[in-house]
Scaffold this motif. Structure first.
Motif, PDB file in Angstrom:
ATOM      1  N   GLN A 110      -4.449  11.587 -10.428  1.00 14.09           N
ATOM      2  CA  GLN A 110      -3.229  11.619 -11.220  1.00 14.09           C
ATOM      3  C   GLN A 110      -2.241  12.577 -10.562  1.00 14.09           C
ATOM      4  O   GLN A 110      -2.600  13.692 -10.172  1.00 14.09           O
ATOM      5  CB  GLN A 110      -3.545  12.089 -12.634  1.00 14.09           C
ATOM      6  N   THR A 111      -0.994  12.135 -10.435  1.00 18.32           N
ATOM      7  CA  THR A 111       0.036  12.973  -9.838  1.00 18.32           C
ATOM      8  C   THR A 111       0.532  13.990 -10.864  1.00 18.32           C
ATOM      9  O   THR A 111       0.212  13.903 -12.053  1.00 18.32           O
ATOM     10  CB  THR A 111       1.226  12.120  -9.344  1.00 18.32           C
ATOM     11  N   VAL A 112       1.332  14.934 -10.411  1.00 18.00           N
ATOM     12  CA  VAL A 112       1.868  15.972 -11.295  1.00 18.00           C
ATOM     13  C   VAL A 112       2.688  15.370 -12.433  1.00 18.00           C
ATOM     14  O   VAL A 112       2.670  15.868 -13.552  1.00 18.00           O
ATOM     15  CB  VAL A 112       2.751  16.955 -10.488  1.00 18.00           C
ATOM     16  N   ASP A 113       3.378  14.271 -12.163  1.00 24.33           N
ATOM     17  CA  ASP A 113       4.201  13.645 -13.210  1.00 24.33           C
ATOM     18  C   ASP A 113       3.418  12.651 -14.073  1.00 24.33           C
ATOM     19  O   ASP A 113       3.998  11.923 -14.870  1.00 24.33           O
ATOM     20  CB  ASP A 113       5.443  12.980 -12.604  1.00 24.33           C
ATOM     21  N   GLY A 114       2.066  12.624 -13.900  1.00 15.47           N
ATOM     22  CA  GLY A 114       1.230  11.800 -14.775  1.00 15.47           C
ATOM     23  C   GLY A 114       0.913  10.403 -14.283  1.00 15.47           C
ATOM     24  O   GLY A 114       0.160   9.681 -14.931  1.00 15.47           O
ATOM     25  N   LYS A 115       1.489   9.985 -13.146  1.00 10.24           N
ATOM     26  CA  LYS A 115       1.179   8.664 -12.601  1.00 10.24           C
ATOM     27  C   LYS A 115      -0.208   8.655 -11.983  1.00 10.24           C
ATOM     28  O   LYS A 115      -0.643   9.651 -11.414  1.00 10.24           O
ATOM     29  CB  LYS A 115       2.192   8.279 -11.512  1.00 10.24           C
ATOM     30  N   THR A 116      -0.903   7.534 -12.086  1.00 11.46           N
ATOM     31  CA  THR A 116      -2.196   7.366 -11.437  1.00 11.46           C
ATOM     32  C   THR A 116      -1.976   6.650 -10.115  1.00 11.46           C
ATOM     33  O   THR A 116      -1.290   5.631 -10.064  1.00 11.46           O
ATOM     34  CB  THR A 116      -3.151   6.546 -12.330  1.00 11.46           C
ATOM     35  N   ILE A 117      -2.541   7.214  -9.050  1.00 14.16           N
ATOM     36  CA  ILE A 117      -2.435   6.589  -7.732  1.00 14.16           C
ATOM     37  C   ILE A 117      -3.834   6.386  -7.166  1.00 14.16           C
ATOM     38  O   ILE A 117      -4.782   7.064  -7.559  1.00 14.16           O
ATOM     39  CB  ILE A 117      -1.582   7.418  -6.747  1.00 14.16           C
ATOM     40  N   GLU A 118      -3.938   5.442  -6.248  1.00 14.54           N
ATOM     41  CA  GLU A 118      -5.212   5.182  -5.594  1.00 14.54           C
ATOM     42  C   GLU A 118      -5.024   5.334  -4.092  1.00 14.54           C
ATOM     43  O   GLU A 118      -4.062   4.820  -3.523  1.00 14.54           O
ATOM     44  CB  GLU A 118      -5.707   3.774  -5.924  1.00 14.54           C
ATOM     45  N   ILE A 119      -5.946   6.056  -3.488  1.00  9.54           N
ATOM     46  CA  ILE A 119      -5.961   6.223  -2.036  1.00  9.54           C
ATOM     47  C   ILE A 119      -7.189   5.482  -1.532  1.00  9.54           C
ATOM     48  O   ILE A 119      -8.287   5.661  -2.063  1.00  9.54           O
ATOM     49  CB  ILE A 119      -6.032   7.710  -1.663  1.00  9.54           C
ATOM     50  N   ASN A 120      -6.999   4.648  -0.530  1.00  9.01           N
ATOM     51  CA  ASN A 120      -8.099   3.877   0.045  1.00  9.01           C
ATOM     52  C   ASN A 120      -8.143   4.104   1.543  1.00  9.01           C
ATOM     53  O   ASN A 120      -7.118   4.385   2.167  1.00  9.01           O
ATOM     54  CB  ASN A 120      -7.919   2.387  -0.244  1.00  9.01           C
TER      55      ASN A 120
END
Length: 162
Positions: A64-74
């Motif tokens: 989760q980013t600081v602004d609350g978004k969920t990201i995926e790293i592959n």
């Protein structure tokens, strides 16, 4: 058990699970305070079969980013192969989002592929390291954490194979 990574000045930056006991273990990345005490878990790095390379498994981390978004790293990394040259491995890469359509954010390469860099190695000594290229604007600490956690997974695989 965690290992703490510090910056050049000796300040603790993050901690990573040091080793796994089972092949199903998933390394975690932890926050650390200024004294180096391990704090909360930030994210985990695990294997995935959804973008397996011919020679090795892929990796995935959701955070989760600081602004609350969920990201995926592959990614598709072969740290051991990159260092040793096993199976002609060139290292691998990491993307933000899907492996096929995501944005490339880092690349792991064998130092022998960058002869343009003057790495000042002792003559006759085989390299025991790798180079990590990180795209501009990408958090280097995040990428280091992912790569170090992946090394833990690879070490676990190697110890279980022997």
């Amino acid at each position: 058990q965690q290992s703490i990574l510090s910056d050049a000045a000796g300040n603790p930056v993050f901690a990573v699970t040091r080793k796994c006991k089972e092949l199903s273990d998933v390394p975690s990345i932890f926050a650390v305070d200024k004294a180096g005490k391990v704090q909360e878990e930030l994210f985990r790095v695990s294997k995935t079969k959804k973008h397996k390379s011919p020679n090795f498994d892929g990796l995935t981390a959701t955070l989760q980013t600081v602004d609350g978004k969920t990201i995926e790293i592959n990614g598709a990394l072969d740290v051991f192969g990159c260092v040793t040259g096993r199976n002609g491995s060139r290292g691998g890469h990491i993307r933000l989002g899907d492996m096929g359509k995501g944005t490339p954010i880092a690349k792991l390469i064998n130092p022998n592929e960058r002869r343009d860099l003057d790495l000042q190695r002792p003559p006759g000594k085989k390299p025991d390291d790798y180079l990590l290229e990180v795209a501009p604007g990408v958090d280097i600490t995040l990428i280091l954490a992912v790569v170090f956690a992946w090394e833990v997974l690879e070490s676990c695989d190697i110890s279980w194979q022997n």
